[in-house]
Enzyme design. Sequence first.
Site, short mmCIF file in Angstrom:
data_model
loop_
_atom_site.label_atom_id
_atom_site.label_comp_id
_atom_site.label_asym_id
_atom_site.label_seq_id
_atom_site.Cartn_x
_atom_site.Cartn_y
_atom_site.Cartn_z
N GLY A 1 0.83 -1.20 0.00
CA GLY A 1 0.00 0.00 0.00
C GLY A 1 0.86 1.25 0.00
N GLY B 1 4.04 4.32 5.08
CA GLY B 1 3.61 5.01 6.30
C GLY B 1 2.55 4.26 7.07
N THR C 1 -1.04 2.49 8.41
CA THR C 1 -2.38 2.94 8.79
C THR C 1 -2.36 4.33 9.43
OG1 THR C 1 -3.14 0.68 9.12
CG2 THR C 1 -4.36 2.41 10.29
N GLY D 1 -16.82 1.95 19.08
CA GLY D 1 -15.47 2.08 19.63
C GLY D 1 -14.86 3.43 19.28
N TYR D 2 -13.54 3.52 19.44
CA TYR D 2 -12.92 4.85 19.29
C TYR D 2 -12.96 5.37 17.87
CZ TYR D 2 -8.54 2.68 17.66
OH TYR D 2 -7.60 1.99 16.96
N ALA E 1 -15.27 4.74 15.61
CA ALA E 1 -16.66 5.16 15.40
C ALA E 1 -16.92 6.50 16.06
CB ALA E 1 -17.61 4.09 15.95
N GLY F 1 -14.17 -2.55 14.72
CA GLY F 1 -12.95 -3.18 15.19
C GLY F 1 -11.99 -3.48 14.07
N HIS G 1 -2.09 29.35 38.33
CA HIS G 1 -3.47 29.79 38.52
C HIS G 1 -3.77 30.93 37.56
CE1 HIS G 1 -7.23 30.50 40.61
NE2 HIS G 1 -6.96 31.79 40.57
#
Lengths: 466, 466
Positions: A41, A44, A46, A190-191, A193, A273, A449
């Site tokens: 592919g 680099g 995914t 999941g993350y 999504a 997933g 602060h």
Amino acid sequence: MTSNSVSVDQHYDLIILGTGSGNSIPGPEFDDKSIAIIEKGAFGGTCLNVGCIPTKMYVYAADLALETRESSRLGIDAQVNAVDWPGIVNRVFDQRIDLIAKGGEEYRRGEQTPNIDVYDQHARFVAPRTLQTGQGAQTKTISADQIVLAAGSRPFIPEIIAESGVHFHTNEDIMRLTRQPKSIVIIGGGYIAMEFAHVFEALGTKVSIIARSELLRHLDTDLREPFNELADQRYDVHRGRNITAVSQNEQEVSVTLDNGSIVSAEVMLVATGRTPNGDELDLELGGIESTNGRVSIDEFGRSTSAQSVWALGDISSPYLLKHVANAEMRAVRHNLLNPENMKKMPHEHVPAAVFTHPQIAYVGMTEQEAREAGHDITVKVQKYGDVAYGWAMEDQSGIAKLIADKNTGKLLGAHYMGPQASTLIQQMITVMAFGLDVRDVATEQYWIHPALPEVTENALLGLDFS
Amino acid sequence: MTSNSVSVDQHYDLIILGTGSGNSIPGPEFDDKSIAIIEKGAFGGTCLNVGCIPTKMYVYAADLALETRESSRLGIDAQVNAVDWPGIVNRVFDQRIDLIAKGGEEYRRGEQTPNIDVYDQHARFVAPRTLQTGQGAQTKTISADQIVLAAGSRPFIPEIIAESGVHFHTNEDIMRLTRQPKSIVIIGGGYIAMEFAHVFEALGTKVSIIARSELLRHLDTDLREPFNELADQRYDVHRGRNITAVSQNEQEVSVTLDNGSIVSAEVMLVATGRTPNGDELDLELGGIESTNGRVSIDEFGRSTSAQSVWALGDISSPYLLKHVANAEMRAVRHNLLNPENMKKMPHEHVPAAVFTHPQIAYVGMTEQEAREAGHDITVKVQKYGDVAYGWAMEDQSGIAKLIADKNTGKLLGAHYMGPQASTLIQQMITVMAFGLDVRDVATEQYWIHPALPEVTENALLGLDFS
């Protein structure tokens, strides 16, 4: 040349399969080694091409669009007139990501790394440490003294969707849509999504989500519950549902749920997933043990069955996180060079962030995990809204949750949900990595602060050691 | 009762002058002590009422307005239609600050602290440990075994402005303007000037700045120079100029500079530094040494001349920072209760942030200071734009600069300019406070990819110890 009666075109000192974290192995220390890099592919992997990096570029734009929409609470009358989706695609990919991927490939093919050959076809084992791959149309069989498997993972597609023939997207192509959809149905909670749900909703797409369980179900309860409530306010969420049918017409994709309701949208994103890519490599012909495509390795990154075969990143690691893949890469690189003095894969205090909205970041154990592990714990949930910077933000939902061991004073877990969560967490990663006592961390340093880290200061001060 | 031939109406165990940090002294440990608290203004002092807290509430709204205006770089076409200035004033003061100040006063006057009397008139010494003050119209003279001076500081007004009779504003009233001015001329180039410059410009007011030197002149050069360049692009900056005349007509205030140019605006803000309030207290009658209104104290917070007199915060501290005043308060509180085992005022590793745009935060030494102190140093300036999250932000100006000692590996200084600077710095404050070796900090912990703290990670990795 032959190996186990397979005809080998070329033998190398090292073959690296995959150019995500794997591509960082060959540094100057490897200049005297002959190396083959295989990448079917884009260079680099995914993270660079379809994962963490471009998603954050979309998320940041989405963050800003959402903040603009919500600015009336601050006395600002502002609006988003339009989103230039093709402009974002162009900025992210044409002007940034694709250039880096191309540059990475050219570098490996170029004169600066004369000891490296690049193969650009799919690879599969044909014998121990022997792979069949190719360069363009030419099939080649290559072998090596050492092999590093770093071929990553791919989106898992549920059978009912895969077999439906319906057109769907994954993280691999959703960011390159030619135009922004009016509506999207996201399968998964999941993350991935949750990041895309935020991106699309913030940019003005109607978002439906179908998930079998609660969204971000692995989160600590004190974050998971409010996150799910906030998601309900923002998205059309179908929680605890299975899909019974998927169909498509010219206008839209329709998903039928097990309660009979039908969710339709212009496009569908499947984010259910990921599956490690080991199942595509004929690992058994290389003598390499795996489970459901995940290569089995020992603590040093070595195949549990095949000699001189290593693996790192998503193909062997349960973490599916780029910073873990990079850390594993550094361990494997060290171990290749120092077989007499190997380092373990670093799997302690692994943090993660979900760049959704509210942003989420955590490290260490949830409260439940800490209790189950038998720790005598003290816990504090601190609202952003109870510190001065939270007042400035008019923040309603941000929280920091810290979990510490009452006997040792050590931090067991830190969980943030709210603005800058992925920045705030880093200090707690330091605290955990260096074993600092949270009682000292609270009081033996200055806290500006009124800056946002006062959320952390107050969480620390709220831990009860009495 | 008399003290040095002054008639005393009431004697206390403890008098606290000022209700900023001073008001935090009386906790349960002081329940058996008779205490007088003197506050002629609003409870809570500068920080709560006219300083750090409300300014951040304006700044955060300004941040968002500016981000909205600059969102086209991200592919978002957004605009600010209007700013509801009276709404912001209402939200900040009527709905938040004034309620807290009032609640603080009511608490001290109420039944929950029966050992505490509140005096609400200006106080001045008439004899050692003896003050004349008042309650409403009633003048009272009170004395105490112990006195804590925590009466803060006030804006310094240059003589040429004070004597001109021209109407001007300071931080004490500028946030309560009934309507947003079309234009403002800000006198000063320090942090207060730069926070308000950002606030007003972001919200749509034309901003002129007149400063005698460079803006934020104490910053490390690598931040100061780009900050000044960015300010020039955004504001009408008159740098290195003195004021020769100030005048006013019905429409505007006009300031004549020493190069003959005239700067006019609807309102004028004077932010030319602060002066400690000791000069208003007849300190000499209390036997209390001071210099230009700043009370002289030793390392434990005790007056260098008067017994059982303490001071903390802006009236005695050169830092003019709320987190320092609070830390000094905790030391003085401890020392009042533990005279045999006193703690030093904590003045190590004091950080500061400037909530302007770009946001700035720093701790420790500048590069120049580190060199002058004789350290063999290594320095790295890391651009936000060279890490993945900086790509997502399309950030052009953010930098982190770290300075470490080559021999010890200790962090000597950390300087950030860019988004979340005041959050990012906190991890480096921890590193400095706990004396961690920066070589370990870089490599012995996880850094979430691709989150903004990778700016810090890369800065650490860029330090050269060879």
